[in-house]
Design an enzyme around this catalytic site. Sequence first.
Site, mmCIF file in Angstrom:
data_model
loop_
_atom_site.group_PDB
_atom_site.id
_atom_site.type_symbol
_atom_site.label_atom_id
_atom_site.label_comp_id
_atom_site.label_asym_id
_atom_site.label_seq_id
_atom_site.Cartn_x
_atom_site.Cartn_y
_atom_site.Cartn_z
ATOM 1 N N LYS A 1 8.969 14.758 68.426
ATOM 2 C CA LYS A 1 7.859 15.726 68.252
ATOM 3 C C LYS A 1 8.436 17.079 67.884
ATOM 4 O O LYS A 1 9.613 17.368 68.129
ATOM 5 C CB LYS A 1 7.023 15.848 69.536
ATOM 6 N N PRO B 1 18.744 14.259 68.084
ATOM 7 C CA PRO B 1 19.662 15.097 68.845
ATOM 8 C C PRO B 1 19.372 15.062 70.339
ATOM 9 O O PRO B 1 18.220 14.860 70.756
ATOM 10 C CB PRO B 1 19.424 16.495 68.279
ATOM 11 N N GLY C 1 15.147 19.724 71.677
ATOM 12 C CA GLY C 1 13.786 20.267 71.594
ATOM 13 C C GLY C 1 12.835 19.367 70.828
ATOM 14 O O GLY C 1 11.703 19.740 70.533
ATOM 15 N N LEU C 2 13.308 18.154 70.505
ATOM 16 C CA LEU C 2 12.445 17.205 69.785
ATOM 17 C C LEU C 2 11.814 16.191 70.735
ATOM 18 O O LEU C 2 11.168 15.237 70.295
ATOM 19 C CB LEU C 2 13.235 16.467 68.698
ATOM 20 N N SER D 1 12.125 12.238 76.415
ATOM 21 C CA SER D 1 10.761 11.948 76.861
ATOM 22 C C SER D 1 10.184 10.784 76.075
ATOM 23 O O SER D 1 9.574 9.860 76.625
ATOM 24 C CB SER D 1 9.874 13.176 76.666
ATOM 25 N N ASP E 1 6.904 16.578 79.093
ATOM 26 C CA ASP E 1 6.750 16.265 77.666
ATOM 27 C C ASP E 1 6.436 14.798 77.398
ATOM 28 O O ASP E 1 6.333 14.401 76.248
ATOM 29 C CB ASP E 1 8.077 16.559 76.945
HETATM 30 O O1 C5P Z 1 9.040 18.397 83.208
HETATM 31 P P1 C5P Z 1 10.467 18.431 82.788
HETATM 32 O O2 C5P Z 1 11.341 17.510 83.557
HETATM 33 O O3 C5P Z 1 10.666 18.294 81.332
HETATM 34 O O4 C5P Z 1 10.971 19.898 83.118
HETATM 35 C C1 C5P Z 1 12.332 20.227 83.196
HETATM 36 C C2 C5P Z 1 12.435 21.595 83.823
HETATM 37 O O5 C5P Z 1 11.935 22.575 82.892
HETATM 38 C C3 C5P Z 1 11.635 21.799 85.080
HETATM 39 O O6 C5P Z 1 12.354 21.427 86.226
HETATM 40 C C4 C5P Z 1 11.361 23.274 85.069
HETATM 41 O O7 C5P Z 1 12.513 23.981 85.492
HETATM 42 C C5 C5P Z 1 11.208 23.573 83.596
HETATM 43 N N1 C5P Z 1 9.807 23.565 83.151
HETATM 44 C C6 C5P Z 1 8.997 24.647 83.452
HETATM 45 N N2 C5P Z 1 7.707 24.674 83.022
HETATM 46 C C7 C5P Z 1 7.197 23.670 82.285
HETATM 47 C C8 C5P Z 1 8.003 22.555 81.944
HETATM 48 C C9 C5P Z 1 9.306 22.541 82.397
HETATM 49 O O8 C5P Z 1 9.448 25.593 84.118
HETATM 50 N N3 C5P Z 1 5.947 23.759 81.841
#
Ligand code: C5P
Length: 348
Positions: free
Chosen positions: A10, A94, A98-99, A103, A136
């Site tokens: 994405k 990668p 950021g893609l 997830s 994500d």
């Molecule tokens: O949800 P995910 O595991 O991708 O998030 C990784 C980290 O990114 C979280 O532990 C948090 O520190 C940060 N995060 C955040 N706010 C979001 C998504 C992610 O602070 N909306």
Amino acid sequence: MTVTVRSFAKINLGLYIGARRADGFHDLRTVYQTIALHDVIRVKVGRGAGIEILCTDSRVPCDHSNTCHRIAERVLDELDTSGKVTIEIEKRLPVQGGLGAASSNAVATMLAMERALKKRLTQAARLRIAAAVGSDLPLFLVGGTALGVGRGEEVYPLPDLPSLPLVVVTPEVGVSTPTAFADWDALSAGELSSAPPTIRSTRSPGIPAADAIELTASRASDRLFEVGRALSAWLTAKDLPHTGAPVRNGSRAGSLLLDLVRTGIENDFEKVVFPQYPELRDIKAALERIGAVYASLSGSGSTLYGLFRTRAAAAAAVQRLSRQGLIARPATTLTRAQYWTKSLVAGR
Ligand code: C5P
């Protein structure tokens, strides 16, 4: 039986970060868009127990910290079943780019496990499990163009942007998303005394920029509210192609996209990532110089993308960027229907 699934990437068409919540996550608003670059996930469920991850890319962890491992555990639990699950990840996207690759890999694993086990999860269970593994993930249960709110895990399908050519540039650096969020907090709190120098000054009136101002929690939430209003205005604009109105700017794709770009979309992560990796800002500028309708960091990066009006323009851009030593790939955005049709690889 081995089930093979394409695990698509994405990009984010605009990403706005709000206040840090009590649970440590940040409220955000983003428009997710699936694109036609992918990893391949192969899942086999046999007799026995345990979850094994196979991946030849040394940057990908093969232990329980892998998103595929984490989702596989939950899927077995939810389906109240057991077995030896083998997940092979063929890495083309990668890592930390950021893609949304990790997830997407996890969601592909969940869908492949259902097929391998010949059992189905309800859509509500899929969304719940996906959100538990990462913010994500749920978008990959929707595909196409989707609005992300909450911590990004609450996704709503939007009218699809038509399939658009784009160029994806993957720099060698990986950016940690948690660190980028922490840097955003520091910037918002005014702790970074030297403001990033190249924040855009030409803006449309649509969406207020955070720029280098102090964002209190209430200002942050006001700003997200404005973002929601601007996106809603985009969606309900009278001249959107899906309302059957006239086409401007050469093509339907161009028209719809330019409408979105005119709302002033931007990615807040650029304000903390570009000062640390100035070469990423240069790549964005290069994409704009060679004709991108819109160029941006995707998620927290380090991948940058540029949307182009035609495939020929995108191909020419890839050639020019490659000559500069950059890893640039042509791609197209995937509509929801394309995403779902192409995800499953039949007969493997
Ligand atoms: O949800 P995910 O595991 O991708 O998030 C990784 C980290 O990114 C979280 O532990 C948090 O520190 C940060 N995060 C955040 N706010 C979001 C998504 C992610 O602070 N909306």
